[in-house]
Design a protein around this motif. Sequence first.
Motif, PDB file in Angstrom:
ATOM      1  N   GLN A  47      42.135  36.315  30.118  1.00 19.36           N
ATOM      2  CA  GLN A  47      43.196  37.279  29.853  1.00 19.36           C
ATOM      3  C   GLN A  47      42.643  38.691  30.011  1.00 19.36           C
ATOM      4  N   GLY A  48      43.274  39.485  30.847  1.00 20.52           N
ATOM      5  CA  GLY A  48      42.819  40.854  31.090  1.00 20.52           C
ATOM      6  C   GLY A  48      41.759  40.974  32.165  1.00 20.52           C
ATOM      7  N   PHE A  49      41.593  39.910  32.996  1.00 21.40           N
ATOM      8  CA  PHE A  49      40.536  39.977  34.017  1.00 21.40           C
ATOM      9  C   PHE A  49      40.770  41.105  35.011  1.00 21.40           C
ATOM     10  N   TRP A  50      41.998  41.215  35.535  1.00 25.46           N
ATOM     11  CA  TRP A  50      42.231  42.177  36.607  1.00 25.46           C
ATOM     12  C   TRP A  50      42.116  43.617  36.125  1.00 25.46           C
ATOM     13  N   VAL A  51      42.528  43.872  34.892  1.00 25.98           N
ATOM     14  CA  VAL A  51      42.365  45.231  34.377  1.00 25.98           C
ATOM     15  C   VAL A  51      40.891  45.504  34.092  1.00 25.98           C
ATOM     16  N   THR A  52      40.137  44.451  33.741  1.00 25.62           N
ATOM     17  CA  THR A  52      38.686  44.605  33.579  1.00 25.62           C
ATOM     18  C   THR A  52      38.033  44.948  34.911  1.00 25.62           C
ATOM     19  N   ALA A  53      38.414  44.231  35.969  1.00 25.96           N
ATOM     20  CA  ALA A  53      37.874  44.511  37.306  1.00 25.96           C
ATOM     21  C   ALA A  53      38.292  45.908  37.773  1.00 25.96           C
ATOM     22  N   PHE A  54      39.539  46.294  37.484  1.00 24.45           N
ATOM     23  CA  PHE A  54      40.020  47.616  37.862  1.00 24.45           C
ATOM     24  C   PHE A  54      39.256  48.708  37.125  1.00 24.45           C
ATOM     25  N   ARG A  55      38.832  48.408  35.892  1.00 23.01           N
ATOM     26  CA  ARG A  55      38.018  49.362  35.136  1.00 23.01           C
ATOM     27  C   ARG A  55      36.591  49.433  35.675  1.00 23.01           C
ATOM     28  N   ASP A  56      35.981  48.280  35.920  1.00 24.79           N
ATOM     29  CA  ASP A  56      34.540  48.232  36.163  1.00 24.79           C
ATOM     30  C   ASP A  56      34.133  48.479  37.614  1.00 24.79           C
ATOM     31  N   THR A  57      34.997  48.165  38.570  1.00 20.88           N
ATOM     32  CA  THR A  57      34.616  48.379  39.969  1.00 20.88           C
ATOM     33  C   THR A  57      34.379  49.863  40.265  1.00 20.88           C
TER      34      THR A  57
END
Length: 305
Positions: free
Chosen positions: A164-174
């Motif tokens: 849950q929240g993977f894509w927003v995590t990737a959007f934050r960290d990339t």
Amino acid sequence: MTEATIDFVSGWIGGIAGVVGCHPFDTVKCRIQSQGSGEIPVRYRSGWHCFTDTLGTEGMRGLYKGVLPPVLAQGAINAIVFGVEGLAHRFLQTRLREEPSKEVKIGFLAGMVGGFVQSFVCAPVELVKLITQHTAVGEHSVYRGNWETLRLVYRRGGVRGCYQGFWVTAFRDTPAFAVYFASYYGLMNCFARRKGVSREELGQQLIYPFFCGGLTGMITWTINYPVDLVKTRIQLDGTDGRPRQYRSSWDCFAKAWREGGARLLYRGLAPCYVRAFANNSCLFVAVELSKRGFHRLHSGESRGL
């Protein structure tokens, strides 16, 4: 020992050192960000109030709630970040025939690759950490400790629930790790030019990786903090058994903006700055020391042969 292995192991050691130094500030950041979301009451007036209230009511154990997942995983996460960034860095230097003077540009691109890859590990780890840190705030939490949290999250949602929240995590960290490595290389190269030495030689004077690492963390979080607030709320959404408040990351951002604008999106930034400096200064010092030690060990083994 290959350069790739040195990058991975040094990143692992640095990640653990950073967590030990900064986790209390991370707990404060989480509680400040999550209050006022859904039915969670606004309890803290400031980061300092949150810190002293948690310390007074729960002791040091409260400030270090949820520390086990990041201690176990942050080493692995940073091993991935530094290892992948190192591989991508050397690949880009070779294939693009970029000179070392273009290190900031290469660090930016290589950091993007490392940031995205580590999101696959970071997202479930931060989900467990956030829920565990959050247990003292909500009154209806059924989560008791890290492993119980992981077990219940998996029971409710399976692998998809753990992400849950993977894509927003990737959007934050990339983009964050792009800025992260570019900033560190830029700051270190700036000081190295002023002293007339290479960046590697400057890294042997630990005051420079300490200062540049801490400042790098603060720069990165200044840019990245609103996305982190959205990620925190998305990952906590519905974990207390109540209906979910947000349809998507954009819906979460829009509601947060209507609720308090930029002031809300940057709420809790002060303790985050302290956490970022403590984390990244310790991390880069540990990484530089580890790399130096492994290189000396490797050169000693080569001479012995």
